[in-house]
Design a protein around this motif. Structure first.
Motif, short mmCIF file in Angstrom:
data_model
loop_
_atom_site.label_atom_id
_atom_site.label_comp_id
_atom_site.label_asym_id
_atom_site.label_seq_id
_atom_site.Cartn_x
_atom_site.Cartn_y
_atom_site.Cartn_z
N SER A 165 40.74 9.49 72.09
CA SER A 165 42.19 8.91 72.47
C SER A 165 42.44 7.47 71.80
CB SER A 165 42.46 8.99 73.82
OG SER A 165 41.69 8.11 74.56
N VAL A 166 41.28 6.84 71.51
CA VAL A 166 41.29 5.46 71.05
C VAL A 166 41.71 5.46 69.66
CG1 VAL A 166 39.98 3.19 70.68
CG2 VAL A 166 39.38 4.67 72.64
N PRO A 167 42.85 4.67 69.16
CA PRO A 167 43.45 4.77 67.88
C PRO A 167 42.30 4.04 66.95
CG PRO A 167 44.58 2.95 69.11
CD PRO A 167 43.80 4.09 70.17
N GLU A 168 42.68 4.29 65.61
CA GLU A 168 41.68 3.82 64.63
C GLU A 168 42.02 2.20 64.64
OE1 GLU A 168 39.00 4.98 62.96
OE2 GLU A 168 39.27 6.83 63.88
N GLY A 169 41.19 1.48 64.22
CA GLY A 169 41.38 -0.03 64.10
C GLY A 169 40.10 -0.90 64.71
N ASP A 170 40.61 -2.27 64.93
CA ASP A 170 39.88 -3.34 65.43
C ASP A 170 39.79 -2.92 66.97
OD1 ASP A 170 38.71 -5.64 66.58
OD2 ASP A 170 39.23 -6.71 64.84
N LEU A 171 38.57 -2.66 67.52
CA LEU A 171 38.39 -2.44 68.92
C LEU A 171 38.77 -3.60 69.88
CD1 LEU A 171 37.86 -0.25 70.87
CD2 LEU A 171 35.48 -0.75 71.01
#
Length: 179
Positions: free
Chosen positions: A20-26
Motif C-alpha cells: 500500500s505504500v506508494p513509490e517514492g522517497d520513503l
C-alpha cells in the motif's frame, strides 16, 4: 533512495501494508503521511473521538494510540535489526496494549503529539541507517524480516489505519457531526 523490499523480506501477513505504500522517497512519504493522519483527526470533538463503528471495535482515540504503540515497537525492531541484533524479538498483543494503554483518557491533541514524536524518531532512526544496515535481517515475532521491510511496514500500517478511520469512523452514518 530506499527501495521497496522484496516479498521474501517479511512475513506474508505484512504484504497488505508494504504494497500500500506508494513509490517514492520513503522519508518524505513518512513525513507526509503523519501530517495527513493528524489533519484527519485533530478537529474531532470528544464524542467523535470516542466513536466506535461497532461495539467491540476501538475508539478513534484507541486507534491513534494503537498506531503510536505499533510505530514505537516497529521502530525498536528497526533499530535492533539494523544494528545486527541476533536475539529473537518478541511479538505483542495489540488488543492488550490498547486495553492497558487507556488511550481514551487522553485528548486527541495529546495522542497526536505522541504519534508525531514517535514518527519523528522513526524518521531520525531511518536517516541514521546506511544501505548495509537496511538490508540486514533479524527475527521479529517468529519471522525473518529486513530493516527496510520494517520501515515500509511502519508506513503501510499507518496508512491502513488512516483509511479505516476515514471509511469506518468518519464515513459512518452514525459518526455525528461533520469533520
Amino acid at each position: 533512495m530506499l527501495k521497496k523490499p522484496e516479498s521474501n523480506e517479511y512475513a506474508p501477513y505484512y504484504e497488505k501494508y508494504v504494497s500500500s505504500v506508494p513509490e517514492g522517497d520513503l522519508l518524505q512519504i513518512l513525513d507526509g503521511q503523519i501530517k495527513e493522519t493528524m489533519n484527519l483527526v485533530k478537529g474531532l470533538n470528544e464524542d467523535q473521538a470516542h466513536f466506535r463503528y461497532a461495539p467491540e471495535k476501538w475508539t478513534v482515540k484507541e486507534v491513534i494510540g494503537h498506531i503510536t504503540d505499533t510505530e514505537r515497537i516497529m521502530s525498536y525492531r528497526l533499530l535492533c535489526v539494523g544494528r545486527g541484533e541476533k536475539a529473537k524479538l518478541p511479538g505483542y498483543d495489540d488488543n492488550e496494549y490498547v486495553k492497558t494503554g487507556q488511550f481514551n483518557r487522553f485528548s486527541i491533541k495529546e495522542l497526536l503529539e505522541q504519534l508525531s514524536h514517535a514518527r519523528q524518531n522513526t524518521i531520525a532512526l531511518l536517516k541514521s541507517l546506511d544501505d548495509e544496515a537496511l538490508l540486514r535481517s533479524g527475527n521479529a515475532n517468529g519471522t525473518e524480516v529486513t530493516a527496510r521491510a520494517i520501515a515500509y511496514i511502519i508506513a503501510g500500517h499507518e496508512l491502513h489505519h488512516r483509511t479505516l478511520i476515514k471509511e469506518r469512523y468518519i464515513g459512518a452514518e452514525s459518526f455525528g457531526g461533520t469533520h
